[in-house]
Every structure is written in C-alpha cells, then in structure tokens.
Scaffold this active site. Sequence first.
Site: not given
Length: 220
Positions: A66, A133, A169
């Site tokens: 990430d 995300k 996400k």
Amino acid sequence: ALDNRLGVRPAAVCVYPKFVAQAVHRLQGSGIQVATVVNFPHGGTHWDSIMADTQRALADGADEIDFVIPFRTAIMGEMWIVRDLAEAMVRTCHTGEHPAHTKAILETGALEDVPVIRRAAECVVEAGVDFIKTSTGKVPVGATPEAVSTMFEVVVEHYRATGRLVGVKVSGGVRTTADAAQYLGIAEQALSPLGIAPGPANFRIGASSLYNDLASALGA
C-alpha cells in the site's frame, strides 16, 4: 481470532514494514496475504526512500504494498506527481522474483472535492495499480459513500474500456456492520451490471475499527 472461531478469514493483514517477515512466517499456508505500507501516512514523495522501503518489503515476502498518493500535490492539481509515483510503484511491485499487488491510498477525506477524487483515482488506475483505497485512517475524515461511489465509477469506466478490473478498498471510519453493509451495497450496485460479484479480489473493507462490532454481530 475471529478466523479461528467462526471460519471467517480476512483477505489480508496489513502490518508495518518491520513486521512483514514475521507475518509471512506466521501466516504461511493460511491463504491470508501479507500487506504493508510505505510513505505512510503522509504521502511523502522521497522516491529513493519509498522505493527502498518497497524493495525491502518485497524481499521480506510482502504480497501487497500500500502506498499513499501525494495527496497535497493532488489538491493543488499536480496530478503528474501522483501518476509518476503510481507508475514507479507498479513497475517495482509487478516485476522481480516476488511480484506484489499495489494498493493506492487516495486519502479522499483530504482531497474532499469529488472532481479531485475522480482525477486522482483515474490517475492511479491508468498507471496500473491493482486496488484503490479510501484512507489511511489517520485524518479526520475517512471513507464516505460519496467518495466510494466516485471511485467505483472510475473502476467501472476503466473496466469497460480495458477489461481490467481494479479493486476498491474502503477504510477509515468504518466502525459498524451497518457502515459495512452500506459500502457493500455500493459495490454490488456498481459491479452487478458487469456480471461481477464483490469479493476479496475486487472489494475489501478495512476492519481495524469494525472488528468488535462484526465479531458481536457474528456471535463471537
């Protein structure tokens, strides 16, 4: 753990980089991916440091990396910096002996305006990331239905144009099963016209704040 008691397992666990090797060892054979974060949580743009941290995490066995987009520069309209970082992360993570998925954290609560969220999402999706995300969870505003709906619009448009499905996400401020159900509904509404059901490969919810309410709802 919730996984052991109720047969429910997360798609991945996210740990700080120094714990990647330990997590990989402990989760070996479980089917649970190990994720970590770089340039967290402020979205720094020190390329050498970011790439060094990424390479180290990959060497330790991370399955997913990430990274936080440079959201302050995105707010100022300098999307080329966002694109450059995303492309560099994709190149680094998708090649080598242990390829990993990339998840770009947009920090939508800081971006605020829907047009900026859309441009940032388009930027990283076109750069080749595997997931987008919402948030680090370290800013006052995390995920919102408006931001998540916008992200799914970008994902669906990209899928229709290229056939490549990027995951979404939802993280930051998701605390109750009702919150989770709302976001699952957004995912289903976006993906069902494509004949795709939400699942770990295309939709996830960050559960650090949600865990206790979810465990209670499941009778744990």
